[in-house]
Design a protein around this motif. Structure first.
Motif, PDB file in Angstrom:
ATOM      1  N   ILE A  47       0.873  -1.184   0.000  1.00 39.92           N
ATOM      2  CA  ILE A  47       0.000   0.000   0.000  1.00 39.92           C
ATOM      3  C   ILE A  47       0.903   1.226   0.000  1.00 39.92           C
ATOM      4  O   ILE A  47       1.713   1.405   0.913  1.00 39.92           O
ATOM      5  N   ASP A  48       0.764   2.077  -0.993  1.00 42.79           N
ATOM      6  CA  ASP A  48       1.605   3.279  -1.084  1.00 42.79           C
ATOM      7  C   ASP A  48       0.964   4.422  -0.286  1.00 42.79           C
ATOM      8  O   ASP A  48       0.186   4.191   0.656  1.00 42.79           O
ATOM      9  N   ASP A  49       1.243   5.638  -0.662  1.00 42.98           N
ATOM     10  CA  ASP A  49       0.828   6.855   0.048  1.00 42.98           C
ATOM     11  C   ASP A  49      -0.704   6.938   0.187  1.00 42.98           C
ATOM     12  O   ASP A  49      -1.434   6.295  -0.560  1.00 42.98           O
ATOM     13  N   CYS A  50      -1.159   7.760   1.151  1.00 40.45           N
ATOM     14  CA  CYS A  50      -2.576   8.154   1.317  1.00 40.45           C
ATOM     15  C   CYS A  50      -3.412   7.150   2.101  1.00 40.45           C
ATOM     16  O   CYS A  50      -4.638   7.105   1.932  1.00 40.45           O
ATOM     17  N   LEU A 123       8.663  -1.872   4.060  1.00 44.88           N
ATOM     18  CA  LEU A 123       8.317  -0.455   4.217  1.00 44.88           C
ATOM     19  C   LEU A 123       8.961   0.356   3.102  1.00 44.88           C
ATOM     20  O   LEU A 123      10.191   0.473   3.025  1.00 44.88           O
ATOM     21  N   LYS A 124       8.118   0.894   2.229  1.00 48.62           N
ATOM     22  CA  LYS A 124       8.622   1.855   1.236  1.00 48.62           C
ATOM     23  C   LYS A 124       8.803   3.180   1.957  1.00 48.62           C
ATOM     24  O   LYS A 124       7.887   3.656   2.627  1.00 48.62           O
ATOM     25  N   TYR A 125      10.004   3.773   1.818  1.00 45.68           N
ATOM     26  CA  TYR A 125      10.326   4.941   2.636  1.00 45.68           C
ATOM     27  C   TYR A 125      10.778   6.086   1.743  1.00 45.68           C
ATOM     28  O   TYR A 125      11.900   6.119   1.246  1.00 45.68           O
ATOM     29  N   ASP A 126       9.868   7.030   1.566  1.00 45.25           N
ATOM     30  CA  ASP A 126       9.985   8.106   0.577  1.00 45.25           C
ATOM     31  C   ASP A 126      10.807   9.285   1.119  1.00 45.25           C
ATOM     32  O   ASP A 126      11.294   9.242   2.258  1.00 45.25           O
ATOM     33  N   PHE A 127      10.892  10.364   0.335  1.00 40.32           N
ATOM     34  CA  PHE A 127      11.847  11.437   0.688  1.00 40.32           C
ATOM     35  C   PHE A 127      11.261  12.838   0.562  1.00 40.32           C
ATOM     36  O   PHE A 127      12.001  13.818   0.566  1.00 40.32           O
ATOM     37  N   ASN A 160      14.696   7.527  -2.283  1.00 42.41           N
ATOM     38  CA  ASN A 160      15.097   8.944  -2.310  1.00 42.41           C
ATOM     39  C   ASN A 160      15.408   9.410  -3.726  1.00 42.41           C
ATOM     40  O   ASN A 160      16.058  10.437  -3.913  1.00 42.41           O
ATOM     41  N   TRP A 161      14.960   8.646  -4.715  1.00 40.34           N
ATOM     42  CA  TRP A 161      14.990   9.022  -6.140  1.00 40.34           C
ATOM     43  C   TRP A 161      16.399   9.264  -6.689  1.00 40.34           C
ATOM     44  O   TRP A 161      16.578  10.025  -7.645  1.00 40.34           O
ATOM     45  N   GLY A 162      17.396   8.674  -6.048  1.00 40.73           N
ATOM     46  CA  GLY A 162      18.757   8.835  -6.554  1.00 40.73           C
ATOM     47  C   GLY A 162      19.526   9.986  -5.924  1.00 40.73           C
ATOM     48  O   GLY A 162      20.678  10.248  -6.304  1.00 40.73           O
ATOM     49  N   GLY A 182      13.755   9.255 -10.487  1.00 41.06           N
ATOM     50  CA  GLY A 182      12.480   9.933 -10.268  1.00 41.06           C
ATOM     51  C   GLY A 182      11.325   9.026 -10.665  1.00 41.06           C
ATOM     52  O   GLY A 182      11.516   7.893 -11.104  1.00 41.06           O
ATOM     53  N   ASP A 183      10.112   9.551 -10.531  1.00 46.38           N
ATOM     54  CA  ASP A 183       8.917   8.721 -10.729  1.00 46.38           C
ATOM     55  C   ASP A 183       8.715   8.335 -12.192  1.00 46.38           C
ATOM     56  O   ASP A 183       8.836   9.163 -13.089  1.00 46.38           O
ATOM     57  N   ILE A 184       8.348   7.103 -12.380  1.00 46.27           N
ATOM     58  CA  ILE A 184       8.036   6.598 -13.721  1.00 46.27           C
ATOM     59  C   ILE A 184       6.721   7.223 -14.199  1.00 46.27           C
ATOM     60  O   ILE A 184       5.824   7.507 -13.404  1.00 46.27           O
TER      61      ILE A 184
HETATM   62  C1  GLA Z   1       6.828   9.789  -4.538  1.00 48.95           C
HETATM   63  C2  GLA Z   1       7.339   8.392  -4.903  1.00 48.95           C
HETATM   64  C3  GLA Z   1       6.250   7.635  -5.638  1.00 48.95           C
HETATM   65  C4  GLA Z   1       4.996   7.552  -4.764  1.00 48.95           C
HETATM   66  C5  GLA Z   1       4.544   8.954  -4.393  1.00 48.95           C
HETATM   67  C6  GLA Z   1       3.418   8.928  -3.374  1.00 48.95           C
HETATM   68  O1  GLA Z   1       6.625  10.575  -5.671  1.00 48.95           O
HETATM   69  O2  GLA Z   1       8.498   8.482  -5.673  1.00 48.95           O
HETATM   70  O3  GLA Z   1       6.699   6.340  -5.982  1.00 48.95           O
HETATM   71  O4  GLA Z   1       5.258   6.789  -3.626  1.00 48.95           O
HETATM   72  O5  GLA Z   1       5.609   9.700  -3.813  1.00 48.95           O
HETATM   73  O6  GLA Z   1       2.991  10.205  -3.017  1.00 48.95           O
END
Ligand code: GLA
Length: 393
Positions: A47-50, A123-127, A160-162, A182-184
């Motif tokens: 489950i990602d964000d939100c 745990l996906k851990y964003d930045f 942390n997208w690199g 960065g995001d696909i």
């Molecule tokens: C960032 C991440 C994405 C996703 C969104 C959720 O942009 O890189 O993969 O998790 O946040 O808000």
């Protein structure tokens, strides 16, 4: 747990963004089991964000949104586990997640404890929203230690997208994977761009910590949360899967597995491609051709028979366990052209007395034994992936 091969699974973000719920996750888990994804190796449901309320509870803990997740996270995790999956969730190293929900900066230990109590395995851990005065590396280290302190085996999927070249250090902090880009977006330029940007950095990706070039968009065809630009074709999705498989990147499906179009489903479940991704030796492929594509079809608009696309051809050669190899021929140009493979580039010079016996990875078609070279004419924005075996010839 020893992480021997790239993690595989599903993540809610690419298709659903904030439109997530208990029933969506349950239905997804059921579909993944019933349609053969689990048996093929896709065993993380993330489950990602939100997923939370906008404020922490009075006890300082994160609170699942009761409208989206009326049974709470523990019950959902139990359900996901009961079908044979591992359960993943999302937080962020900053003060808020990317979508503006509370995140784990200065709450690392209490949040890790909460995730462990719910039965989280990943745990996906964003930045996002990370204070400029703080140090990213230290905060990823902090969450890694907080997860260890719970005593539960939780894979840290850093994201942390690199930033600051995580391919050089994220593994040392205990992460199991790290987003390097960065995001696909669901278009050819985006997904080939992020994969190619990491070609030089994959050498450090392997057992226990894998370079993550983001969730797949295969089967989304321009729908969902990361649609932007031209809707991909089937052939473009094969290119996406081929790059992720040859590079040995984590395979997190981003499409809706409940309604996956048949071509995309067959591709995601293709055992020959998955074998390349999950090869136990986890070797990075060598580029054995990187150069131009020449299209020599008549172009009525310009009246020419010759068009050159610099830096648009790529051949990747991957050593796998036993006497097996994989070869990916990529044409990133919009028009067809020949992509080369001269065997000497891979260590099989003319006169070696050996050749390669090829099988098409997409179709299973046997292509016989070839010596010295085996070039492929590849359509624009397409690829060909072959499995190979070394034989006397
Ligand atoms: C960032 C991440 C994405 C996703 C969104 C959720 O942009 O890189 O993969 O998790 O946040 O808000």
């Amino acid at each position: 747990m020893l992480l021997n091969t790239p993690p595989m699974g599903w993540n809610s973000w690419n298709t659903f963004g904030g439109s997530i719920s208990d029933s969506l996750i349950r239905e997804t888990a059921q579909a993944m089991r019933d349609k053969g994804y689990l048996a093929a190796g896709y065993n993380y449901i993330v489950i990602d964000d939100c997923w939370s309320l906008r404020e922490r509870g009075a006890d300082g803990r994160l609170v699942p949104d009761p409208e989206k997740f009326p049974h709470g996270m523990k019950a959902l995790a139990d359900y996901v586990h009961s079908l044979g999956f591992k359960f993943g969730m999302y937080s962020c190293a900053g003060v808020q997640t990317c979508a503006g929900y509370p995140a784990s900066f200065d709450h690392e230990y209490i949040d890790a404890e909460t995730f462990a109590a719910w039965g989280v395995d990943y745990l996906k851990y964003d930045f996002c929203n990370f204070p400029a005065s703080a140090d990213g590396r230290t905060r990823y280290a902090t969450m890694s230690m907080a997860l260890k302190a719970t005593g539960r085996d939780i894979l840290l999927a850093a994201c942390n997208w690199g930033t600051d070249a995580p391919w050089d250090w994220m593994k040392s902090l205990g992460a199991g994977m790290y987003r390097s880009t960065g995001d696909i977006q669901d278009n050819f330029k985006s997904f080939t761009g992020i994969a190619r940007s990491q070609l030089a950095h994959f050498a450090c990706s392997g057992p226990s910590c894998f370079n993550d070039i983001d969730m797949l968009t295969i089967g989304m065809y321009g729908k969902g949360n990361v649609a932007l630009g031209d809707k991909p074709t089937d052939a473009e999705y094969v290119t996406q899967f081929a790059l992720w498989c040859l590079l040995g990147a984590p395979l997190m499906i981003g499409g809706d597995v409940r309604n996956m179009p048949p071509f995309a489903e067959k591709l995601l479940l293709n055992g020959r491609f998955l074998r390349i991704n999950q090869d136990p030796e986890c070797r990075v492929p060598q580029p054995v051709y990187q150069g131009r594509i020449i299209n020599n079809e008549y172009d009525p608009e310009t009246g020419t028979w010759w068009r050159e696309y610099p830096d648009s051809g790529l051949t990747l050669f991957k050593h796998m366990a036993g006497n097996t190899f994989a070869v990916g021929y990529f044409n990133f140009a919009p028009k067809a052209g020949e992509v080369q493979f001269i065997f000497a580039e891979a260590g099989l010079p003319w006169g070696s007395g050996y050749g390669l016996r090829f099988t098409d990875a997409l179709t299973g078609e046997e292509l016989g034994v070839h010596r010295d070279y085996f070039h492929q004419r590849v359509d624009g924005h397409a690829c060909r992936v072959l499995l190979a075996e070394l034989v006397r010839a």
